[in-house]
Design a protein around this motif. Structure first.
Motif, PDB file in Angstrom:
ATOM      1  N   ALA A  18       0.839  -1.205   0.000  1.00 51.81           N
ATOM      2  CA  ALA A  18       0.000   0.000   0.000  1.00 51.81           C
ATOM      3  C   ALA A  18       0.880   1.263   0.000  1.00 51.81           C
ATOM      4  O   ALA A  18       0.642   2.192  -0.774  1.00 51.81           O
ATOM      5  CB  ALA A  18      -0.910   0.007   1.227  1.00 51.81           C
ATOM      6  N   GLY A  19       1.890   1.270   0.853  1.00 53.30           N
ATOM      7  CA  GLY A  19       2.752   2.447   0.994  1.00 53.30           C
ATOM      8  C   GLY A  19       3.443   2.810  -0.306  1.00 53.30           C
ATOM      9  O   GLY A  19       3.493   3.989  -0.689  1.00 53.30           O
ATOM     10  N   ALA A  62       4.436 -11.611   4.820  1.00 52.91           N
ATOM     11  CA  ALA A  62       3.186 -12.343   5.083  1.00 52.91           C
ATOM     12  C   ALA A  62       2.498 -11.896   6.374  1.00 52.91           C
ATOM     13  O   ALA A  62       2.077 -12.712   7.187  1.00 52.91           O
ATOM     14  CB  ALA A  62       3.469 -13.835   5.120  1.00 52.91           C
ATOM     15  N   THR A 100       5.062  -5.931   6.125  1.00 50.59           N
ATOM     16  CA  THR A 100       6.241  -5.131   5.800  1.00 50.59           C
ATOM     17  C   THR A 100       6.085  -3.658   6.213  1.00 50.59           C
ATOM     18  O   THR A 100       6.875  -3.141   7.008  1.00 50.59           O
ATOM     19  CB  THR A 100       6.552  -5.227   4.289  1.00 50.59           C
ATOM     20  OG1 THR A 100       6.616  -6.609   3.931  1.00 50.59           O
ATOM     21  CG2 THR A 100       7.869  -4.565   3.957  1.00 50.59           C
ATOM     22  N   GLY A 101       5.052  -3.014   5.673  1.00 54.71           N
ATOM     23  CA  GLY A 101       4.856  -1.587   5.966  1.00 54.71           C
ATOM     24  C   GLY A 101       4.626  -1.346   7.446  1.00 54.71           C
ATOM     25  O   GLY A 101       5.184  -0.419   8.044  1.00 54.71           O
ATOM     26  N   PHE A 135      -5.235  -8.503  10.023  1.00 58.60           N
ATOM     27  CA  PHE A 135      -5.087  -7.126   9.552  1.00 58.60           C
ATOM     28  C   PHE A 135      -5.470  -6.148  10.671  1.00 58.60           C
ATOM     29  O   PHE A 135      -4.821  -5.125  10.864  1.00 58.60           O
ATOM     30  CB  PHE A 135      -5.981  -6.871   8.333  1.00 58.60           C
ATOM     31  CG  PHE A 135      -5.520  -7.571   7.094  1.00 58.60           C
ATOM     32  CD1 PHE A 135      -4.971  -6.850   6.041  1.00 58.60           C
ATOM     33  CD2 PHE A 135      -5.624  -8.946   6.945  1.00 58.60           C
ATOM     34  CE1 PHE A 135      -4.533  -7.483   4.881  1.00 58.60           C
ATOM     35  CE2 PHE A 135      -5.194  -9.584   5.800  1.00 58.60           C
ATOM     36  CZ  PHE A 135      -4.648  -8.856   4.765  1.00 58.60           C
ATOM     37  N   ASN A 160      -9.735   2.733   4.888  1.00 57.70           N
ATOM     38  CA  ASN A 160     -10.087   1.958   3.691  1.00 57.70           C
ATOM     39  C   ASN A 160     -11.571   1.599   3.610  1.00 57.70           C
ATOM     40  O   ASN A 160     -12.010   1.059   2.605  1.00 57.70           O
ATOM     41  CB  ASN A 160      -9.228   0.686   3.592  1.00 57.70           C
ATOM     42  CG  ASN A 160      -7.969   0.931   2.761  1.00 57.70           C
ATOM     43  OD1 ASN A 160      -7.743   2.044   2.295  1.00 57.70           O
ATOM     44  ND2 ASN A 160      -7.168  -0.105   2.565  1.00 57.70           N
TER      45      ASN A 160
HETATM   46  N1  LIG Z   1      -5.521   2.530   0.419  1.00 60.37           N
HETATM   47  C1  LIG Z   1      -4.837   1.454   0.002  1.00 60.37           C
HETATM   48  N2  LIG Z   1      -4.824   0.329   0.729  1.00 60.37           N
HETATM   49  C2  LIG Z   1      -4.132  -0.730   0.272  1.00 60.37           C
HETATM   50  C3  LIG Z   1      -3.430  -0.703  -0.960  1.00 60.37           C
HETATM   51  N3  LIG Z   1      -2.844  -1.930  -1.154  1.00 60.37           N
HETATM   52  C4  LIG Z   1      -3.161  -2.676  -0.064  1.00 60.37           C
HETATM   53  N4  LIG Z   1      -3.937  -1.961   0.799  1.00 60.37           N
HETATM   54  C5  LIG Z   1      -4.424  -2.389   2.127  1.00 60.37           C
HETATM   55  O1  LIG Z   1      -3.257  -2.568   2.923  1.00 60.37           O
HETATM   56  C6  LIG Z   1      -3.387  -3.686   3.786  1.00 60.37           C
HETATM   57  C7  LIG Z   1      -2.314  -4.690   3.460  1.00 60.37           C
HETATM   58  O2  LIG Z   1      -1.077  -4.055   3.520  1.00 60.37           O
HETATM   59  P1  LIG Z   1       0.065  -4.180   2.423  1.00 60.37           P
HETATM   60  O3  LIG Z   1       0.661  -2.824   2.245  1.00 60.37           O
HETATM   61  O4  LIG Z   1      -0.414  -4.891   1.217  1.00 60.37           O
HETATM   62  O5  LIG Z   1       1.075  -5.111   3.224  1.00 60.37           O
HETATM   63  P2  LIG Z   1       2.651  -5.071   3.185  1.00 60.37           P
HETATM   64  O6  LIG Z   1       3.144  -3.910   3.919  1.00 60.37           O
HETATM   65  O7  LIG Z   1       3.113  -5.234   1.767  1.00 60.37           O
HETATM   66  O8  LIG Z   1       3.002  -6.349   4.089  1.00 60.37           O
HETATM   67  P3  LIG Z   1       3.142  -7.929   3.711  1.00 60.37           P
HETATM   68  O9  LIG Z   1       2.717  -8.088   2.275  1.00 60.37           O
HETATM   69  O10 LIG Z   1       2.219  -8.573   4.707  1.00 60.37           O
HETATM   70  O11 LIG Z   1       4.561  -8.221   3.957  1.00 60.37           O
HETATM   71  C8  LIG Z   1      -4.798  -4.177   3.579  1.00 60.37           C
HETATM   72  O12 LIG Z   1      -5.619  -3.551   4.544  1.00 60.37           O
HETATM   73  C9  LIG Z   1      -5.124  -3.728   2.162  1.00 60.37           C
HETATM   74  O13 LIG Z   1      -6.498  -3.585   1.953  1.00 60.37           O
HETATM   75  C10 LIG Z   1      -3.454   0.508  -1.716  1.00 60.37           C
HETATM   76  O14 LIG Z   1      -2.860   0.657  -2.792  1.00 60.37           O
HETATM   77  N5  LIG Z   1      -4.160   1.555  -1.179  1.00 60.37           N
END
Ligand SMILES: Nc1nc2c(ncn2[C@@H]2O[C@H](COP(=O)(O)OP(=O)(O)OP(=O)(O)O)[C@@H](O)[C@H]2O)c(=O)[nH]1
Ligand SMILES: [Mg+2]
Length: 349
Positions: A18-19, A62, A100-101, A135, A160
């Motif tokens: 997402a970040g 994960a 991660t984020g 989550f 969200n």
């Molecule tokens: N607003 C928004 N939310 C998002 C986006 N992509 C994922 N999410 C939300 O972010 C959360 C998941 O976080 P991610 O950023 O995908 O996780 P990550 O930090 O990559 O962590 P891992 O994949 O678990 O290692 C969920 O609540 C998703 O619905 C995006 O582009 N925008």
């Protein structure tokens, strides 16, 4: 500074899926941007991004926050790179709900706040109510840690539940860029760069609204700050440090805004903009909303436990034929049935 307002003094760090998606929108608007991820799949979603920093030795976290923090610990050169950036304001952008984020960002922000003189702000994505247990747990824990970092700047909490993810990304980045890049000048007064810095660097929650002149009214601004927006609902306790109103032709009465968000330390007012931009900072963190995330986690936990109990009662039960033993004994006591051969034998005796 150039006529791009504060744009040249703000660096963006996106972490996790997402970040980095949100950070990529800002990179396209001209901001110095670094993307941090552990997953090559997430990285391929931001095709063309300039500065991708992979957490070496990891491929996705994960949803495991602790693993993500370990990944950062093994890749500290990324922290040093961010600390060495020229920009004095750094936005760290991430979802609190993933691995991660959520795991990397609180540690990263804490270090940047401790080790640099930069203003460290954050954009934090909160999960929608239908997402899984994990989550909500991650999100709550992450926000708990974030709220403990006393000397960080403003935080925008994106909810969200408020719509489609891409739309949220786009509205958030467009509004932030409009605020940062606005350089309207008027003899009636401006919100200058230092005032914008003050708004951004104030600890607490921050919300923004941007309206075209034709739509601008106090009523509409209030609607955009409270109900019809992408942010977690503001905590209605009247705590507010700064209000910035950059007016277009239709002037917004600041008292109408104060009635809703609380009495600020100071209101900065500017004029002559093509858009009506309102920024509120130093709000309380959205505790009610964060507590609702905890409640959802608890509810999902209970549902999982109940389901697990139900599964236990469906297990295959032990075979118990103890009441058959007597029968067996009786059967044993019965005289052995003679075979026809034995019967014949007896006849012959
Ligand atoms: N607003 C928004 N939310 C998002 C986006 N992509 C994922 N999410 C939300 O972010 C959360 C998941 O976080 P991610 O950023 O995908 O996780 P990550 O930090 O990559 O962590 P891992 O994949 O678990 O290692 C969920 O609540 C998703 O619905 C995006 O582009 N925008
Ligand atoms: Mg990911």
């Amino acid at each position: 500074m150039s006529n791009r307002g504060l744009v040249n003094d703000v660096a963006i760090v996106g972490v996790g899926g997402a970040g980095t998606n949100i950070a990529f929108c800002l990179e396209k608007l001209g901001y110095t941007t670094i993307h941090i991820n552990s997953s090559t799949q997430d990285e391929s979603a931001i095709k063309g991004a300039k500065n991708i920093r992979h957490l070496k030795g990891f491929n996705g976290c994960a949803g495991n926050r602790a693993l993500a923090e370990k990944a950062l610990a093994e890749n500290m050169d990324i922290v040093d790179e961010i600390s060495a950036l020229e920009e004095s304001i750094v936005y760290v952008i991430f979802s609190s709900a993933g691995g991660t984020g959520s795991g990397v960002s609180t540690a990263l922000i804490d270090m940047l706040v401790e080790e640099t003189d930069k203003t460290i702000c954050a954009i934090v994505v909160l999960p929608d109510k239908d997402e899984d247990f994990d989550f909500h747990v991650n999100s709550y824990k992450c926000c708990q840690e974030l709220l403990e970092i006393e000397n960080m700047g403003s935080v925008m909490f994106l909810d969200n539940n408020s719509g489609n993810k891409q739309t949220i990304n786009s509205i958030c980045t467009t509004m932030l860029n409009t605020f940062l890049s606005n350089n309207s000048v008027s003899e009636l007064g401006n919100v200058d760069e230092q005032e914008k810095r003050t708004i951004l660097s104030t600890h607490g929650s921050m919300v923004l609204s941007v309206l075209g002149n034709e739509k601008a009214s106090a009523e509409k601004v209030i609607e955009m700050l409270t109900t019809n927006n992408i942010f977690a609902p503001i905590q209605s306790d009247g705590k507010c440090e700064y209000i910035g109103i950059i007016n277009s032709a239709k002037k917004i009465n600041k008292d109408d805004i104060i009635k809703i968000v609380g009495i600020p330390r100071r209101t900065f007012e500017g004029h002559g903009s093509d858009k009506t931009i309102t920024a509120i900072s130093g709000l309380s963190f959205p505790f009610d909303h964060l507590n609702s995330i905890k409640e959802i986690a608890k509810q999902k936990h209970d549902e999982r436990i109940n389901a697990a109990k139900a599964i236990k009662s469906n297990e295959l039960e032990d075979l118990d034929f103890s009441d058959d033993i007597v029968v067996e004994k009786e059967e044993k006591q019965k005289p052995k049935k003679l075979s026809r051969r034995d019967k014949l034998k007896m006849l012959s005796n």
